[in-house]
Motif scaffolding. Structure first.
Motif, PDB file in Angstrom:
ATOM      1  N   CYS A   1      33.990  37.348  -2.641  1.00 36.00           N
ATOM      2  CA  CYS A   1      34.909  37.915  -2.561  1.00 36.00           C
ATOM      3  C   CYS A   1      35.358  38.991  -2.081  1.00 36.00           C
ATOM      4  O   CYS A   1      36.231  39.853  -0.953  1.00 36.00           O
ATOM      5  CB  CYS A   1      36.273  37.073  -3.192  1.00 36.00           C
ATOM      6  SG  CYS A   1      37.480  36.877  -2.298  1.00 36.00           S
TER       7      CYS A   1
ATOM      8  N   HIS B   1      30.661  34.640  -7.985  1.00 35.21           N
ATOM      9  CA  HIS B   1      31.857  34.114  -6.920  1.00 35.21           C
ATOM     10  C   HIS B   1      32.791  34.842  -6.828  1.00 35.21           C
ATOM     11  O   HIS B   1      33.232  35.180  -5.182  1.00 35.21           O
ATOM     12  CB  HIS B   1      33.208  33.193  -7.436  1.00 35.21           C
ATOM     13  CG  HIS B   1      32.061  31.462  -7.401  1.00 35.21           C
ATOM     14  ND1 HIS B   1      32.080  30.623  -6.032  1.00 35.21           N
ATOM     15  CD2 HIS B   1      32.010  30.515  -8.452  1.00 35.21           C
ATOM     16  CE1 HIS B   1      31.641  29.858  -5.879  1.00 35.21           C
ATOM     17  NE2 HIS B   1      31.620  29.412  -7.188  1.00 35.21           N
TER      18      HIS B   1
ATOM     19  N   THR C   1      34.717  29.471   0.181  1.00 40.13           N
ATOM     20  CA  THR C   1      34.787  29.596  -1.728  1.00 40.13           C
ATOM     21  C   THR C   1      34.420  29.233  -2.992  1.00 40.13           C
ATOM     22  O   THR C   1      34.624  29.415  -4.167  1.00 40.13           O
ATOM     23  CB  THR C   1      36.913  29.633  -1.359  1.00 40.13           C
ATOM     24  OG1 THR C   1      37.335  29.914  -2.707  1.00 40.13           O
ATOM     25  CG2 THR C   1      36.928  27.550  -1.675  1.00 40.13           C
TER      26      THR C   1
ATOM     27  N   SER D   1      38.627  32.784  -6.108  1.00 42.55           N
ATOM     28  CA  SER D   1      37.420  32.218  -5.372  1.00 42.55           C
ATOM     29  C   SER D   1      36.643  30.479  -6.309  1.00 42.55           C
ATOM     30  O   SER D   1      37.647  30.746  -7.600  1.00 42.55           O
ATOM     31  CB  SER D   1      36.074  33.194  -5.776  1.00 42.55           C
ATOM     32  OG  SER D   1      35.155  32.718  -5.230  1.00 42.55           O
TER      33      SER D   1
ATOM     34  N   ARG E   1      39.078  28.986   7.605  1.00 40.01           N
ATOM     35  CA  ARG E   1      38.967  29.060   5.783  1.00 40.01           C
ATOM     36  C   ARG E   1      37.567  27.768   5.871  1.00 40.01           C
ATOM     37  O   ARG E   1      37.619  26.623   6.487  1.00 40.01           O
ATOM     38  CB  ARG E   1      39.596  28.776   4.605  1.00 40.01           C
ATOM     39  CG  ARG E   1      40.191  29.831   4.438  1.00 40.01           C
ATOM     40  CD  ARG E   1      41.181  29.597   3.330  1.00 40.01           C
ATOM     41  NE  ARG E   1      42.851  30.130   3.881  1.00 40.01           N
ATOM     42  CZ  ARG E   1      42.849  32.249   2.871  1.00 40.01           C
ATOM     43  NH1 ARG E   1      41.881  32.396   2.548  1.00 40.01           N
ATOM     44  NH2 ARG E   1      44.069  32.581   3.329  1.00 40.01           N
TER      45      ARG E   1
ATOM     46  N   THR F   1      38.261  32.511 -11.245  1.00 35.68           N
ATOM     47  CA  THR F   1      37.672  31.712 -10.194  1.00 35.68           C
ATOM     48  C   THR F   1      37.518  30.446 -11.045  1.00 35.68           C
ATOM     49  O   THR F   1      37.276  30.439 -11.767  1.00 35.68           O
ATOM     50  CB  THR F   1      36.355  32.335 -10.860  1.00 35.68           C
ATOM     51  OG1 THR F   1      36.415  32.696 -11.906  1.00 35.68           O
ATOM     52  CG2 THR F   1      36.348  33.623 -10.124  1.00 35.68           C
TER      53      THR F   1
ATOM     54  N   LEU G   1      45.915  26.491  -3.226  1.00 31.92           N
ATOM     55  CA  LEU G   1      45.662  28.565  -2.986  1.00 31.92           C
ATOM     56  C   LEU G   1      47.043  28.734  -2.078  1.00 31.92           C
ATOM     57  O   LEU G   1      47.746  29.848  -3.283  1.00 31.92           O
ATOM     58  CB  LEU G   1      44.908  27.925  -1.913  1.00 31.92           C
ATOM     59  CG  LEU G   1      44.846  29.001  -1.053  1.00 31.92           C
ATOM     60  CD1 LEU G   1      43.815  30.336  -1.838  1.00 31.92           C
ATOM     61  CD2 LEU G   1      43.790  29.060   1.205  1.00 31.92           C
TER      62      LEU G   1
ATOM     63  N   ASP H   1      36.714  26.627 -10.626  1.00 28.03           N
ATOM     64  CA  ASP H   1      35.866  25.338  -9.738  1.00 28.03           C
ATOM     65  C   ASP H   1      35.238  24.177 -11.000  1.00 28.03           C
ATOM     66  O   ASP H   1      36.074  24.330 -12.084  1.00 28.03           O
ATOM     67  CB  ASP H   1      34.166  25.748  -9.475  1.00 28.03           C
ATOM     68  CG  ASP H   1      33.706  27.161 -10.422  1.00 28.03           C
ATOM     69  OD1 ASP H   1      33.887  26.304 -11.873  1.00 28.03           O
ATOM     70  OD2 ASP H   1      32.040  27.255 -10.121  1.00 28.03           O
TER      71      ASP H   1
ATOM     72  N   ASN I   1      39.734  24.931  -2.146  1.00 27.96           N
ATOM     73  CA  ASN I   1      40.170  24.376  -1.562  1.00 27.96           C
ATOM     74  C   ASN I   1      41.335  23.542  -1.004  1.00 27.96           C
ATOM     75  O   ASN I   1      41.465  23.088  -0.449  1.00 27.96           O
ATOM     76  CB  ASN I   1      38.547  23.486  -1.278  1.00 27.96           C
ATOM     77  CG  ASN I   1      37.014  24.102  -0.970  1.00 27.96           C
ATOM     78  OD1 ASN I   1      37.367  24.671   0.182  1.00 27.96           O
ATOM     79  ND2 ASN I   1      36.280  23.961  -0.898  1.00 27.96           N
TER      80      ASN I   1
ATOM     81  N   THR J   1      41.413  36.422  -0.622  1.00 29.58           N
ATOM     82  CA  THR J   1      40.338  35.885  -0.770  1.00 29.58           C
ATOM     83  C   THR J   1      39.431  35.074   0.840  1.00 29.58           C
ATOM     84  O   THR J   1      38.589  36.730   1.397  1.00 29.58           O
ATOM     85  CB  THR J   1      41.994  34.279  -0.244  1.00 29.58           C
ATOM     86  OG1 THR J   1      41.954  34.839   1.747  1.00 29.58           O
ATOM     87  CG2 THR J   1      42.948  34.236  -1.102  1.00 29.58           C
ATOM     88  N   HIS J   2      39.424  34.151   0.553  1.00 27.04           N
ATOM     89  CA  HIS J   2      37.207  33.564   1.695  1.00 27.04           C
ATOM     90  C   HIS J   2      38.606  33.836   2.597  1.00 27.04           C
ATOM     91  O   HIS J   2      38.460  32.797   3.249  1.00 27.04           O
ATOM     92  CB  HIS J   2      36.502  32.585   0.744  1.00 27.04           C
ATOM     93  CG  HIS J   2      36.170  33.422  -0.461  1.00 27.04           C
ATOM     94  ND1 HIS J   2      34.905  34.095  -0.272  1.00 27.04           N
ATOM     95  CD2 HIS J   2      36.398  33.351  -1.863  1.00 27.04           C
ATOM     96  CE1 HIS J   2      34.339  34.018  -1.506  1.00 27.04           C
ATOM     97  NE2 HIS J   2      34.913  34.130  -2.343  1.00 27.04           N
TER      98      HIS J   2
END
Length: 780
Positions: free
Chosen positions: A494, A490, A757, A725, A380, A508, A735, A510, A730, A751-752
């Motif tokens: 993905c 986002h 991500t 996402s 990733r 999502t 995750l 962040d 991270n 997932t990415h």
């Protein structure tokens, strides 16, 4: 990707093997080959193109047709054919290959210890290309005329340096030289420059090194004083430094390296790979003494180290002659893009570096080191840049020419053509004027070398982003612009990289993104397609006292969540956080929130991490992005100490069902309210529970809240596909536990793995949303 990777020589050898005649040339579209001979041999020739192509080549399509026989007597490689099509894929920069390394280490070879040795299998590509087709006159090597020996290699189709555009040697090629911070030359020849540079690193000096995609600042990673000086001079008190090690084995007794991580470290992309530090308690119990003692100042308050192996010949030579583990951090002014020009580097960090190791080959386009890790068994990206950009992400649908402008932080851009999405290298924070200039020049450069003139521009909803301003400028020139909500982008990023169509439930998480209600989102569950979305769940809103100031001062967010959980009475709580704060500041913050003065509402998961980090006394202010959240994650990792015996139990979380006025489908709307959790944290702090245990409990509670909300939405909608996402993913704990929790509840989770991500991948989603909305309008 068939230019600059030895593809024409490969075809030449293939034609000889099958006794075919004809010719091959580079074109702006790819490679054009015309072959004549026995029909069975022609069939084998076409088959072998796909099965035996060079390591660095990427063949995305072969178009073949029968044409009249010309009667060629042999097979030839002919001059490149130029036209208006620019469909060739451009290779990223590639780490030195094994054959070149062997020659560089051979005292009898004419390229012995030559820092710019390369061939068609390795060396610079994207960072030296001015235009396509990829020929020497259109690279930064155009100023270096090849000597007779190099020209002979370049002209020989059976030589691995045939048409290797950066081909050079000590006689005719680029050279290194050493200077002081004033630019005064300190060496007599390149050999002396290398030896002296390595010796200076051994002495603990700070050396600026010009590499493939820009400058690094290097010091001996085992020298405490040198690392501390670099931190002080670079004004970088906390952010972890990246390391470059001569080999994986050097750090094997200090870092956990599994087979996937080892393969990633040794790949020709050579990213920085995040590796977990080994448990110091276990090492002590086993009486394991590290062969190399790294300075603790390399990555304070962090359970991982970012490590890369050398990728340029110059790096290998420095590590062989000097320290075998170096700090290699970006060479730039704070907040500015990576320096690529010699004079600019002197002006940018002569106050930091003691010496400069320059070379005279120009870098046309900067590229920061990529950063990756293995999570849940898959590679990733945290940053997709050198070694990967501008390779495309392959899509499951054809798109028109679209420019996606990205976000504001960790900015990248995306250009689309057919079923390819070309993401740029890492650009950075666009609020800095020099970064913004780099941003606009990146767009212009990629448009030129890819032959893409966008007909549609996608951008973020936030009017304050410089990327949005750039889109507005293009709109003024008549280009169609499509605004895209940040978290929808986002989610669709993905979906796009995983070739998902139809509705999904998107988690999502962040730090920030402007919502359709005017508030700051960041803890969301959406139900979405490529063209549309509806918000079905969110973290409950809290204030962000001071707006953006709260991002830099997590103590403000701690005060905000306490205010929401307790009201003004939080000021009377008998906990270390309250005792350590200036009471006047806390009272002022309360007044701001009570009067809604510069205190926007946010549902951001990132800000919640900041709040808990400060509440536990781990991080009250930050010096780099996501610092508070990273320290909180590090605290949650078991260390083998007594605190690990304390059971980390989840706190309560309230899932409040309401109705959302934004849509009328009749489905419920959920708020994930973490105030029960905040009150539980306060009680544990009062009880003397250690921060690590509380951090693990918080992480678990947050994951449980979102898994429960997503499962409720699955029951409401019947949708069983989920995508994850946003930068919070991270976080390894978040995750892994979200993945396992959703899968246990019957979800298929995506997932990415191809784009970051975080915000480095959001431009891909913007492009796909814009395409989806255009398609929807046409069908209407």
């Amino acid at each position: 990707m068939v230019q600059g990777v030895g593809f024409r020589p490969f075809l030449f050898g293939l034609a000889l093997t099958h006794h075919l005649a004809g010719q091959v040339s580079n074109t702006a579209k790819g490679v054009l080959v015309r072959v004549e001979g026995d029909s069975e041999a022609l069939d084998h020739f076409i088959r072998d193109i796909g099965e035996k192509s060079p390591l660095l080549a990427l063949v995305t399509g072969i178009e073949s047709k029968e044409v009249p026989v010309r009667g060629f007597s042999c097979f030839e490689i002919v001059k490149s054919l130029g036209n208006n099509l620019r469909n060739t894929l451009i290779s990223p920069d590639v780490s030195i290959c094994g054959q070149c390394r062997a020659e560089m280490n051979d005292s009898g070879d004419r390229r012995f210890e030559y820092p710019f040795i390369n061939c068609t299998n390795c060396g610079p590509r994207y960072t030296i290309i001015e235009d396509v087709p990829y020929d020497r006159p259109k690279t930064s090597m155009k100023g270096f005329t090849m000597c007779r020996d190099c020209q002979k290699e370049y002209d020989n189709p059976l030589d691995r340096r045939f048409h290797a555009q950066p081909n050079a040697c000590p006689v005719c090629g680029p050279r290194v030289f050493l200077t002081d911070p004033k630019g005064n030359r300190l060496d007599k020849d390149p050999g002396e420059a290398l030896v002296r540079a390595a010796d200076l690193l051994n002495q603990g000096k700070i050396l600026a090194v010009k590499g493939l995609g820009g400058f690094h600042l290097a010091v001996d990673a085992t020298n405490d004083e040198a690392v501390a000086r670099l931190r002080d001079k670079k004004n970088r008190p906390d952010k972890p430094f990246a390391l470059m090690a001569a080999s994986v084995s050097i750090l094997a007794d200090q870092l956990c390296v599994d087979e996937g991580e080892r393969a990633l470290l040794n790949s020709y992309h050579r990213p920085i790979v995040l590796l977990a530090k080994k448990n110091p308690v276990e090492n002590q119990e086993k009486n394991i003494q590290p062969r190399k003692r790294l300075s603790p100042g390399v990555a304070p308050h962090n359970n991982c180290l970012g490590v890369m192996l050398p990728y340029a010949p110059l790096h290998y030579l420095l590590l062989e002659k000097g320290p075998d583990i170096l700090v290699m951090t970006s060479g730039n002014r704070s907040g500015e893009p990576l320096s690529i020009d010699n004079d600019d580097a002197l002006g940018a960090f002569a106050h930091i570096a003691d010496y400069f190791l320059f070379h005279d080959r120009d870098i046309y386009f900067r590229a920061d080191d990529s950063i990756a890790r293995i999570q849940a068994g898959k590679q990733r990206f945290l940053r997709r840049s050198r070694g990967y950009a501008p390779l495309p992400v392959e899509l499951d649908r054809k798109l028109p020419f679209i420019l996606a402008c990205g976000g504001g932080l960790k900015s990248t851009i995306c250009l689309t053509r057919d079923n390819n999405a070309f993401l740029s290298q890492h650009i950075g924070d666009l609020d800095n004027p020099k970064v913004y200039k780099f941003y606009t020049s990146t767009i212009a450069h990629m448009k030129k070398i890819l032959g893409i003139e966008p007909v549609v521009v996608a951008h973020d909803l936030h009017p304050g982003y410089m990327s949005t301003e750039y889109a507005a400028f293009l709109k003024g020139q008549g280009v169609t612009c499509v605004p895209v909500q940040h978290h929808h982008a986002h989610a669709v990023a993905c979906m796009g990289e995983n070739h998902i169509d139809g509705e999904v439930i998107a988690l999502t998480l962040d730090g920030t993104g402007l919502g359709t209600d005017g508030h700051i989102w960041g803890g969301e569950i959406l139900v979405c397609t490529h063209s549309r979305f509806s918000r079905r769940a969110q973290l409950s809103y809290v204030h962000m006292p001071g707006g953006d100031a709260a991002v830099l001062a997590p103590w403000r967010m701690a005060a905000a969540v306490l205010f929401k959980a307790y009201g003004r009475s939080f000021l009377d709580l008998d906990i270390p956080f309250i005792r350590s704060m200036d009471s006047k500041k806390l009272i002022f913050i309360c007044q701001m929130m009570e009067k809604n003065l510069n205190s926007p509402l946010t549902s951001s998961a990132g800000r919640l991490f900041d709040a808990v980090s400060s509440l536990l006394g781990l991080c009250h202010s930050i010096s780099y992005e996501s610092q508070a959240a990273m320290v909180l994650e590090a605290a949650a990792e078991p260390t083998g100490g007594l605190e690990d015996k304390e059971m980390a139990k989840p706190y309560g979380v309230d899932l409040i069902e309401t109705r959302n006025q934004d849509f009328d489908e009749g489905f419920p709307y959920y708020q994930v309210d973490m105030m029960h959790c905040i009150r539980g944290i306060v009680q544990d702090v009062k009880s003397g529970i250690c921060p690590g245990t509380i951090s693990r409990s918080f992480h678990t509670t947050l994951v449980n809240g979102f898994v429960d909300a997503a499962s409720r939405i699955k029951q409401d909608t019947g949708i069983k596909t989920a995508v994850l996402s946003g930068g919070v993913f991270n976080n390894d704990f978040v995750l892994n536990h979200t993945l396992s929790g959703l899968e246990k509840n019957g979800f298929t989770v995506y997932t990415h793995t191809k784009v970051p991500t975080g915000d480095g991948g959001v431009c891909l989603g913007q492009a796909l949303v814009a395409a989806g909305q255009l398609l929807e309008k046409k069908s209407d």
